[in-house]
Write an enzyme that holds these catalytic residues in place. Sequence first.
Site, PDB file in Angstrom:
ATOM      1  N   HIS A  93       0.857  -1.195   0.000  1.00  0.00           N
ATOM      2  CA  HIS A  93       0.000   0.000   0.000  1.00  0.00           C
ATOM      3  C   HIS A  93       0.891   1.242   0.000  1.00  0.00           C
ATOM      4  O   HIS A  93       1.989   1.228   0.586  1.00  0.00           O
ATOM      5  CB  HIS A  93      -0.903  -0.017   1.241  1.00  0.00           C
ATOM      6  N   GLU A 165      -3.699   2.316  -7.304  1.00  0.00           N
ATOM      7  CA  GLU A 165      -4.111   3.384  -6.393  1.00  0.00           C
ATOM      8  C   GLU A 165      -3.194   4.589  -6.583  1.00  0.00           C
ATOM      9  O   GLU A 165      -2.113   4.649  -5.950  1.00  0.00           O
ATOM     10  CB  GLU A 165      -3.999   2.901  -4.944  1.00  0.00           C
TER      11      GLU A 165
HETATM   12  C1  PEP Z   1      -6.609   3.516   0.226  1.00  0.00           C
HETATM   13  O1  PEP Z   1      -5.831   4.180   0.917  1.00  0.00           O
HETATM   14  O2  PEP Z   1      -6.395   2.314  -0.017  1.00  0.00           O
HETATM   15  C2  PEP Z   1      -7.784   4.192  -0.308  1.00  0.00           C
HETATM   16  C3  PEP Z   1      -8.290   3.741  -1.423  1.00  0.00           C
HETATM   17  O3  PEP Z   1      -8.253   5.245   0.417  1.00  0.00           O
HETATM   18  P1  PEP Z   1      -9.479   6.219   0.052  1.00  0.00           P
HETATM   19  O4  PEP Z   1     -10.586   5.370  -0.511  1.00  0.00           O
HETATM   20  O5  PEP Z   1      -9.846   6.847   1.358  1.00  0.00           O
HETATM   21  O6  PEP Z   1      -8.972   7.181  -0.950  1.00  0.00           O
END
Ligand code: PEP
Length: 256
Positions: A93, A165
């Site tokens: 992550h 992400e």
């Molecule tokens: C994350 O940190 O994995 C994430 C997707 O956070 P958010 O949905 O709050 O942006």
Amino acid sequence: MKTYVVGNWKLNFTVGEASIYLHKLLKRLPVYRDVEVVVAPPFIALQSLSLQIDRHKLKLASQDGYYKDFGAYTGETSFSQLRGLVNYAIVGHSERRYVFHEDDKTIAKKVAAAVRNKITPILCVGETESERAFGEMKDLIRDQVIGGLREVADDNLDKVVIAYEPVWAISSVKGAKSASPEEVAEVIRLIRETLVDAYGRNAAEKVPVLFGGSVNSANVGGYLTIPGVNGVLVGGASLILQEFTDIIEIAKRVRV
Ligand code: PEP
């Protein structure tokens, strides 16, 4: 392929709060055969929640794990200890990469240790705002995908999930922006092409690729209809019961 909805609780909820939340979530959730619902609570709650959940309705993930099985590694929890408790583990992550300075080499060891212990790693990849601004996004995504999977044998590729992400779209990051469908589509294509180049089309097509970054009930339908997106990784909105159940219901309806 199933549609994935993964909730990352990060460092939120006491053990008691986690149990109450999960109790309410399980009451609301029917068994959805084509939606894989996963929650990643803090480590300390995993043992008790594993006794509480109905695995037909949802699965547990850890938010991390250590690649050594046992030994003098104060503070760590190994994938061998998590075996049987969780079905999934979030690995790499961006908060692990940028707050705790994990590199692709460490992440590759974690991905392999998860697979070795029958836990499906959800390998997170994503560029920062400045990496995108400097034109480094493509190389970085390729490096994170190939680097993270380096220790996984080719015939185990079907045991991993990848989540794109973009760090600049994560809701807790200062000045976070929502990623546009075009921006997401471009990187999802890039991830798939990277997998095809490295492992061949057949193997590459079996890998679920998720999107994460400020996903909520208002935008999830749009993200799930982007070609190649097989689900979502949800941070902030997964802590709000109504939001998370709405996201799951929308995922069921949209069905990629
Ligand atoms: C994350 O940190 O994995 C994430 C997707 O956070 P958010 O949905 O709050 O942006």
